[in-house]
Design a protein around this motif. Structure first.
Motif, PDB file in Angstrom:
ATOM      1  N   LEU A   1      -2.592 -20.841  60.235  1.00 25.71           N
ATOM      2  CA  LEU A   1      -4.040 -20.767  60.315  1.00 25.71           C
ATOM      3  C   LEU A   1      -4.581 -22.180  60.489  1.00 25.71           C
ATOM      4  N   ASP A   2      -5.870 -22.299  60.822  1.00 27.83           N
ATOM      5  CA  ASP A   2      -6.533 -23.605  60.930  1.00 27.83           C
ATOM      6  C   ASP A   2      -6.716 -24.221  59.540  1.00 27.83           C
ATOM      7  N   ASP A   3      -7.058 -25.562  59.510  1.00 30.83           N
ATOM      8  CA  ASP A   3      -7.275 -26.291  58.235  1.00 30.83           C
ATOM      9  C   ASP A   3      -8.414 -25.636  57.501  1.00 30.83           C
ATOM     10  N   PRO A   4      -8.194 -25.182  56.296  1.00 23.78           N
ATOM     11  CA  PRO A   4      -9.261 -24.490  55.574  1.00 23.78           C
ATOM     12  C   PRO A   4     -10.405 -25.426  55.181  1.00 23.78           C
ATOM     13  N   LEU A   5     -10.159 -26.738  55.088  1.00 18.68           N
ATOM     14  CA  LEU A   5     -11.207 -27.692  54.701  1.00 18.68           C
ATOM     15  C   LEU A   5     -11.931 -28.256  55.890  1.00 18.68           C
ATOM     16  N   GLU A   6     -11.549 -27.758  57.015  1.00 17.53           N
ATOM     17  CA  GLU A   6     -12.182 -28.330  58.203  1.00 17.53           C
ATOM     18  C   GLU A   6     -13.683 -28.131  58.182  1.00 17.53           C
TER      19      GLU A   6
END
Length: 554
Positions: free
Chosen positions: A47-52
């Motif tokens: 998945l993509d960076d959750p903190l992005e």
């Protein structure tokens, strides 16, 4: 500006809370997603960076917010630094205050030490000055005394030399000088003859002078030779006379003993024979001496010796040795000055005060007074004297104050036991007595050492024997005491049997006040001193009263 800062602080804090909320939500979402992925064991899609979203939101924040954040950090640092600086300044101030206090305390202590040192130095200088002054005074006093003694000795020596010179001159003048006789010159007829006569007369005077000098030299040589011969003869005669005096004294002593024995019952016949024998022995001795002198001396010297021997043969055989002998032969005699012969030498009489006691109690007499002190206008004799003065005695008995004689004390006390009596008067407490059954003084070779024992009296302490028994006599010019710090005689102003120094000193100066600790004439009595203004010391043979009462004088 301050209002703007305060209005900005609220949004900044709200923004910071919002950021934290978003971050926490993102973390929660990320954790849920991770759980889901764990549930799908075979799903490997990343998945993509959750903190992005958060990073994106932060990137979109305004620069003012960052600037305010930095300004807040700077304010915190500045306030912290100011607080630390203030604390450091206070610490520095406290340290400086403590240091100044310590420095002041050290300086005060150093000043106290310096002041104490100065006081000690001043005290030491005062003591040193006082001690040097005292030593200088003692040296000056000693120098004056030595100078006085030397002056008297030199004066005596000068007198002897002058007397010898005068004797020489008298002997020289007794000879007649024979001058050469010359005829008178003829009357001159002219001036030339007058000149020639004057020259001849001058030459004659020179010859006469030389002749006189030659005669004087010859006479002086003859005088010296005669004086040498006469000196040898006189020395031989003196030695012979000394031997004769010794034998005659022994004969007189024997006759006196025999005469004393003749007064006792049952010995009258023996005494008479002994007395005649003594007289015959004395006459025989005179005859033999006359024969001896005839063979050695000229007629003039023999006549003089015979005259002296005749005087010796006429000398009484009962010469009194002390006041007890005077009292024994004349027990009705009053107290007064008498002549005694301690050595039994008729040429060596000594004037002494005899205390004959109460005439109603005749056994109370016979005392020879050896020291008398009275603090009166006709007393006050100087007792700070030399060794020779105390050895020979000084003062006039019966006239104020006097000292008997150490040499005579020895001559008396070595023959038989003597008793000693002190009668002393305290300036406030009255009269006291002390008596000793044994009293003896040794000869000068033993420094007139004192031996005393057998105390009795109304004085509470036997001060004389306790401190002075066995001690040698001391004067200012003969220090024989036991004090290693100085001279007791100089310190107390009189001769005595000092130890280190005394419990009694009866030759010291009289008191000038009632100070009982002053160096004055005194006697230790318990814990205090008796200060004296009247002293009488007397001796007589031991048990004289018993012998006097037991003897029949009828």
């Amino acid at each position: 500006m301050e209002t703007k800062k305060r209005s900005r602080k609220v949004p900044r804090a709200s923004l910071f809370l919002a950021v934290l909320t978003c971050s926490c939500s993102a973390l929660v979402l990320a954790a849920a997603a991770e759980d889901d992925l764990r549930g799908q064991a075979f799903n490997t899609t990343l998945l993509d960076d959750p903190l992005e979203p958060i990073w994106n939101r932060l990137d979109g924040l305004s620069t003012d917010i960052l600037r305010d954040f930095q300004s807040m950090i700077a304010d915190i640092i500045e306030s912290t630094s100011s607080s630390l600086e203030a604390k450091l300044q206070k610490l520095d101030t406290d340290v400086n205050t403590k240091f100044d206090a310590m420095n002041s305390n050290v300086v005060r202590k150093l000043n106290q030490v310096a002041n104490h040192t100065l006081k000690m130095d001043a005290s030491l200088q005062d003591w040193s000055s006082h001690y040097l002054t005292s030593v200088r005074q003692q040296i000056e006093a000693s120098y004056q005394k030595v100078e006085t003694v030397l002056g008297s000795k030199i004066a005596a020596l000068e007198n002897k030399v002058l007397e010898h010179i005068n004797t020489k001159i008298a002997a020289l003048m007794s000879f007649n000088l024979t001058l050469p006789q010359h005829s008178a010159p003829s009357t001159p007829s002219s001036s030339s003859s007058s000149t020639s006569s004057t020259s001849a007369s001058t030459a004659l005077s020179v010859e006469d002078s030389q002749s006189i000098v030659d005669q004087l030299n010859a006479k002086l040589v003859a005088i010296d030779a005669k004086l040498g011969d006469l000196t040898e003869k006189v020395n031989a005669a003196t030695s012979t006379l000394s031997t004769i005096n010794l034998h005659v004294a022994k004969i007189n002593e024997r006759e006196m003993d025999l005469d004393t024995g003749s007064r006792e019952p049952g010995v009258a016949v023996a005494t008479q024979g002994g007395s005649q024998g003594g007289s015959l022995s004395c006459q025989t001795l005179v005859d033999k001496v006359s024969e001896l002198m005839d063979s050695q001396l000229s007629s003039g010297v023999i006549n003089e010796l015979e005259s002296r021997l005749a005087d010796m043969s006429r000398t009484p055989s009962n010469l009194p040795r002390d006041c007890s002998d005077v009292h024994w032969y004349n027990h009705g005699a009053p107290s007064g000055v008498y002549e005694i012969y301690p050595t039994l030498d008729f040429k060596a009489s000594v004037s002494v005060w005899c205390d004959m006691g109460d005439l109603s109690q005749k056994d109370s007499g016979g005392w020879t007074v050896i020291l008398r002190r009275r603090n009166t206008t006709w007393g006050l004799l100087d007792f700070n004297r030399t060794w020779d003065d105390y050895s020979l005695g000084f003062g006039n008995p019966g006239e104020g104050e006097w000292w008997f004689s150490l040499a005579s004390l020895h001559a008396l006390t070595y023959r038989q036991p003597y008793e000693l009596r002190f009668l002393i008067h305290d300036i406030e407490q009255g009269y006291f007595t002390a008596q000793y059954d044994t009293f003896r003084v040794e000869d000068e070779g033993h420094l007139f050492r004192l031996l005393v024992d057998g105390f009795s009296g109304n004085i509470s302490q036997d001060a004389f024997k306790t401190k002075h028994h066995g001690r040698s006599f001391s004067t200012w010019d003969r220090d024989n005491d036991n004090w290693d710090k100085g001279s007791c005689a100089i310190n107390n102003g009189g001769g005595w049997w000092f130890n280190a120094c005394h419990y009694t000193t009866l030759t010291a100066p009289f008191p000038t006040s009632n100070d009982r600790d002053a160096r004055t004439i005194r006697w230790l009595n318990g814990d205090t001193w008796l200060v004296l203004d009247d002293v009488n010391i007397a001796i007589r043979p031991n048990n004289y009263a018993l012998r006097f009462n037991a003897h029949n004088f009828e």
